[in-house]
Scaffold this active site. Structure first.
Site, short mmCIF file in Angstrom:
data_model
loop_
_atom_site.label_atom_id
_atom_site.label_comp_id
_atom_site.label_asym_id
_atom_site.label_seq_id
_atom_site.Cartn_x
_atom_site.Cartn_y
_atom_site.Cartn_z
N GLU A 134 0.77 -1.02 0.16
CA GLU A 134 -0.01 0.11 0.16
C GLU A 134 0.90 1.24 -0.06
O GLU A 134 0.54 2.22 0.62
CB GLU A 134 -0.84 -0.11 1.07
C1 LIG Z 1 2.95 -9.81 0.39
C2 LIG Z 1 2.76 -8.49 -0.43
C3 LIG Z 1 1.44 -8.37 -0.85
C4 LIG Z 1 0.99 -7.30 -1.79
N1 LIG Z 1 -0.23 -7.18 -2.09
C5 LIG Z 1 -0.66 -6.19 -3.20
C6 LIG Z 1 -1.78 -6.24 -3.71
O1 LIG Z 1 -2.87 -6.64 -3.38
N2 LIG Z 1 -2.08 -5.69 -5.09
C7 LIG Z 1 -0.95 -4.93 -5.44
O2 LIG Z 1 -1.25 -4.26 -6.30
N3 LIG Z 1 0.32 -4.80 -4.98
C8 LIG Z 1 0.47 -5.79 -3.76
N4 LIG Z 1 1.67 -5.73 -3.36
C9 LIG Z 1 2.94 -4.90 -3.98
C10 LIG Z 1 3.41 -3.76 -3.18
O3 LIG Z 1 2.31 -2.80 -3.10
C11 LIG Z 1 4.60 -3.35 -3.82
O4 LIG Z 1 5.50 -4.02 -3.23
C12 LIG Z 1 4.96 -1.94 -2.97
O5 LIG Z 1 4.33 -0.75 -3.37
C13 LIG Z 1 6.46 -1.37 -3.47
O6 LIG Z 1 6.74 -1.48 -4.99
P1 LIG Z 1 7.96 -2.38 -5.48
O7 LIG Z 1 8.08 -3.77 -4.77
O8 LIG Z 1 8.03 -2.35 -6.78
O9 LIG Z 1 8.93 -1.42 -5.22
P2 LIG Z 1 9.93 -0.30 -5.82
O10 LIG Z 1 8.85 0.48 -6.34
O11 LIG Z 1 10.74 -0.84 -6.68
O12 LIG Z 1 10.56 0.45 -4.44
C14 LIG Z 1 11.62 -0.12 -3.88
C15 LIG Z 1 12.12 0.90 -2.89
O13 LIG Z 1 12.56 1.99 -3.20
C16 LIG Z 1 11.81 3.10 -2.62
N5 LIG Z 1 11.27 4.14 -3.55
C17 LIG Z 1 10.70 3.72 -4.86
N6 LIG Z 1 10.39 5.03 -5.59
C18 LIG Z 1 11.06 5.84 -4.77
C19 LIG Z 1 11.30 7.49 -4.77
N7 LIG Z 1 10.67 8.08 -6.01
N8 LIG Z 1 11.50 8.05 -3.90
C20 LIG Z 1 12.11 7.48 -2.87
N9 LIG Z 1 12.02 6.27 -2.70
C21 LIG Z 1 11.75 5.64 -3.67
C22 LIG Z 1 10.43 2.42 -2.08
O14 LIG Z 1 10.08 3.09 -0.95
C23 LIG Z 1 11.13 1.07 -1.79
O15 LIG Z 1 11.48 0.91 -0.44
C24 LIG Z 1 2.05 -6.67 -2.29
C25 LIG Z 1 3.36 -6.95 -1.84
C26 LIG Z 1 3.62 -7.98 -1.02
C27 LIG Z 1 5.18 -8.18 -0.74
#
Ligand SMILES: Cc1cc2nc3c(=O)[nH]c(=O)nc-3n(C[C@H](O)[C@H](O)[C@H](O)COP(=O)(O)OP(=O)(O)OC[C@H]3O[C@@H](n4cnc5c(N)ncnc54)[C@H](O)[C@@H]3O)c2cc1C
Length: 591
Positions: A435
C-alpha cells in the site's frame, strides 16, 4: 500457542471518553452509545478469540498451496470464513442498499483491529474485498453496483486490487498491462500482475479483480491508466455465474509472513473486463479509496503488535529469571518474574504507550473519514489526507518495532517458532511495504500533503495542537503533557519551515529529511492523543470513577510516552536541519 483477548475496555474509553462519539455531530454516530458499541465489540471479541485466533498459527504453518490451478487455503479457513459471513462481519459499514449494515467506518475499524490482531492473514480476504467494494461503490455505474456489490458485501464473492507488475510497483506509470476496447463495450485485458493479495483461493465462488491497465489514447505515464472490473468467473445478465474468464494464477509467492493469505502472480490473457469509472482516470479512482486503505494498513501495523504485546506481558509475569535489584519479590520461587526488571519494564512501557496512542490516533483518523464522507466536511477531508501517510508509515514502522520488542521479552524463546512471537514479527513486516512503501509515504507527506491547498491543513493541525494545550493551561496536572506537546509541535513547525526555505532551492534537502519528518509528525500526533487521553482520564477520576487503576494507569502510561518518546522529535529535527549534504555526499561509486 499465543493467545489474544481484545482490549474492548480501552476501545470503549477512546470511543466514549476521548472522541465522545455520540456527541460528535457526525451523521450515524448518534446511535453509537456505550451499550450499542459494547454489544458490537463484545461480539467481535468473541469471534476473534474463538474463531480467528486459533487459526493464526495454522495459517502460518500450512500456508496456501496451488493445486491444479486453484489455490487452497489452510485447514479451517473455509469454516471460519462462513462464520464471518453468517455473523454479518463482512458487511458492517457497507451500504444498506446493497445488503450492508450501514454502521460507521469507525466501528468497522475497531472491530477490524480485533480481527487483525487475531489473524491478520485471514482478515485480508475480506479486507481486500472491502477495498474493491468501496471502489465499485464510488465509481461504478448503477448496473455494475447492482451486479457486484450485494455479493461482495456478503463476501460470497471476494475482491482484489491489481496494481503491481514485475518491473513497476511505486512507479505505476511504467505499467504494461493493456486493455483493448471491444465492440460490445467490454475490454480485453492482457498482462501480468504480481504480489496480488487474495488473488485466488477456495473461500468464494467468484473473485472480482480490479485491474489497472493502459487503454489506447491515454498518453504516457499514469495518465493513460484506467481501472477495470475483471471477474474470475463471468457474470450473466441475470446475475448467475457463466464461463471462466481468461484469468489464471501463475504461482503463489513464497514469502516471509502472512502465509495464510495467498499472494499470487496473476496472468490476464485477453480476459474480459469492464471499465470502472472514467477512461484514463484509473489512478484517480484507485486513490479515492487511498485514505481508507492506508488507514487499514496502519491499523494492521499496531494490531499485530497488540497481540504480540499481550503475549509478552503474560510471559514477563510468568518467566522467572534473576532477582529484582531492590530486593527479592518472589521469595517462594527460585527467581523473580521478568517484569520486576527495569529494562523489561522499559520495553513493556514502550509497547503499551505506543499501542494505546496508536489506537486513539487510528480511531480519530477513522472518525475524520466518517465526518468527511457523511457531512461533506472539507476540513476533515483535508486533515485526514494530511494524516494518512503518517498513520500508514509511522504506525507500521513503530508497530513492527513494537512487535520485535515483544519478541525480545522472550529472549531465545521468541526466536523459536513454538511460541508464536516469530510469526507476529514476520506478519507485521509487510505492512511497512505494501500500500505504498513507507519511504514513499514520507515522500507523499513532504512532497504533496504539506503544501496541499496552500498548506492550510498543516496550519489547521498546528492550531489544533495549540488549542489543546491552551485548553489545559489552568490544570497543573496536565503540564507534563502540554509542555512536551508544545515543544514537539515547535520542532515540527521548525522542520516544516526548513523545508519551505531550503526545499525550494534544493529538493534533495526536503526529501533527505522526509522520513524523519514523518516520524516527527507521528510523535506529535501520538503526543496530542496522549494529551487528550490524559485529560479524559483526569476528568473520569475527578468525577469519582470507580476504576481508579485504569485511569491512573492511563495517565502514567501517557506520562511515559511524553517523557521517553517525544524527545525523539529533537533528534528528528536535528537530522532534518542537517539537510541534503550528509545524505547525498557520496557519489554512487563511493558506496
Ligand atoms: C505480500 C505482499 C502483498 C502485496 N499485495 C498487493 C496487492 O494486493 N496488490 C498490488 O497491486 N500490489 C501488492 N503488493 C505490492 C506492493 O504494494 C509493492 O511491493 C510496493 O508498492 C512497492 O513496490 P515495489 O515492490 O515494486 O518496490 P519499488 O517500487 O521498486 O521500490 C523499492 C524501494 O524504493 C523506494 N522508492 C521507490 N521510488 C522511490 C522514490 N521516487 N523516492 C524514494 N524512494 C523510492 C520504495 O520506498 C522502496 O523502499 C504486495 C506486496 C507484497 C510483498
Amino acid at each position: 500457542m499465543p493467545s489474544y483477548t481484545a482490549n474492548t475496555k480501552d476501545m470503549q474509553f477512546v470511543l466514549h471518553e476521548v472522541l465522545k462519539v455520540s456527541e460528535a455531530g457526525i451523521p450515524g454516530y448518534e446511535e453509537m452509545d456505550r451499550d450499542f458499541t459494547e454489544a458490537v465489540l463484545d461480539a467481535a471479541a468473541k469471534v476473534s478469540a474463538e474463531v480467528l485466533a486459533p487459526l493464526n498459527v495454522v495459517g502460518d504453518t500450512e500456508g496456501c498451496v496451488l493445486e491444479n490451478g486453484i489455490v487452497r487455503t489452510p485447514k479451517g479457513f473455509d469454516a471460519a470464513f462462513e462464520a464471518m459471513k453468517d455473523g454479518g462481519w463482512t458487511a458492517l459499514d457497507c451500504d444498506p442498499e446493497f445488503g450492508g449494515q450501514g454502521m460507521p467506518y469507525l466501528l468497522n475499524c475497531a472491530v477490524g483491529e480485533m480481527f487483525v490482531s487475531a489473524n491478520m492473514a485471514f482478515n485480508m480476504y475480506q479486507g481486500l474485498t472491502h477495498g474493491a467494494y468501496s471502489a465499485i461503490h464510488a465509481h461504478g455505474t448503477d448496473e455494475q453496483k447492482a451486479k457486484y456489490l450485494p455479493k461482495m458485501v456478503s463476501c460470497e464473492w471476494t475482491g482484489t486490487m491489481n496494481l503491481t507488475e514485475p518491473h513497476c510497483g511505486t512507479d505505476l506509470g511504467m505499467m504494461r498491462t493493456k486493455a483493448e476496447p471491444q465492440d460490445d463495450g467490454s475490454y480485453k485485458v492482457t498482462g501480468q500482475k504480481i504480489f496480488i493479495s487474495a488473488g485466488d483461493h477456495d473461500l468464494a465462488e467468484n473473485i472480482i479483480h480490479l485491474v489497472l491497465a493502459k487503454a489506447p489514447g491515454g498518453g504516457e505515464g499514469t495518465k493513460g491508466v484506467s481501472l477495470f472490473i475483471v471477474p474470475k468467473v463471468l457474470v450473466n445478465e441475470d446475475g448467475s455465474l457463466g464461463a471462466r474468464n481468461a484469468v489464471s494464477v501463475g504461482k503463489i509467492e513464497e514469502k516471509m509472513g502472512i502465509h495464510g493469505n495467498s499472494t499470487c502472480v496473476m496472468n490476464y490473457d485477453g480476459a474480459t473486463g469492464w471499465l470502472l469509472g472514467d477512461l484514463h482516470k484509473g489512478m484517480r479512482a484507485m486513490f479515492t479509496m487511498m485514505n481508507e486503505a492506508r488507514l487499514g494498513v496502519g491499523l494492521q501495523g499496531y494490531a499485530v503488535a497488540e497481540a504480540a504485546y499481550q503475549n509478552a506481558l503474560a510471559y514477563a509475569k510468568d518467566r522467572l529469571q534473576g532477582r529484582a535489584v531492590t530486593g527479592v519479590e518472589n521469595p517462594n520461587g527460585p527467581a523473580d518474574p521478568l517484569i520486576v526488571h527495569p529494562d523489561i519494564r522499559r520495553s513493556l512501557m514502550d509497547q503499551k504507550s505506543f499501542l494505546e496512542g496508536a489506537r486513539a490516533f487510528t480511531f480519530w483518523g477513522a472518525s475524520l473519514i466518517d465526518r468527511a464522507h457523511k457531512s461533506g466536511d472539507d476540513a476533515a477531508e483535508g486533515l485526514i489526507s494530511l494524516m494518512t501517510p503518517v498513520i500508514k508509515g509511522f504506525l507500521t514502522d513503530k508497530g513492527f518495532e513494537t512487535t520485535v520488542l515483544a519478541q525480545q521479552v522472550y529472549g531465545g524463546h521468541g526466536y523459536i517458532e513454538e511460541w508464536g512471537m516469530s510469526q507476529f514479527a514476520r506478519d507485521a513486516r509487510i505492512a511497512m511495504i505494501y500500500e505504498g512503501a513507507n519511504g514513499v509515504q514520507a515522500l507523499d507527506l513532504v512532497g504533496r500533503k504539506l503544501a496541499q491547498d496552500g498548506g492550510k491543513h498543516v496550519m489547521a493541525f498546528f492550531e489544533m495542537v495549540k488549542a489543546e494545550c491552551k485548553a489545559h493551561e489552568a490544570d497543573e496536572r496536565m503540564k507534563p503533557f502540554t509542555d512536551a506537546l508544545k515543544g514537539a509541535s515547535k520542532q515540527l513547525q521548525a522542520s516544516a519551515m526548513f523545508f519551505m526555505q531550503s526545499g525550494m532551492k534544493n529538493p534533495n534537502a526536503a526529501l533527505s529529511g522526509s522520513y524523519d519528518f514523518m516520524h516527527l509528525m507521528g510523535h506529535v500526533c501520538l503526543g496530542l492523543m496522549w494529551t487528550r487521553m490524559a485529560a479524559a482520564a483526569h476528568a473520569a477520576l475527578d468525577a469519582g470513577a470507580s476504576d481508579k487503576a485504569f485511569y491512573e494507569g492511563k495517565i502514567a502510561t501517557g506520562r511515559y510516552y511524553m517523557a521517553r518518546q517525544l524527545p525523539a522529535c529533537a533528534m528528528h529535527l536535528a537530522r532534518i536541519e542537517s539537510g541534503a549534504d550528509p545524505v547525498m555526499a557520496l557519489s554512487v561509486d563511493q558506496f
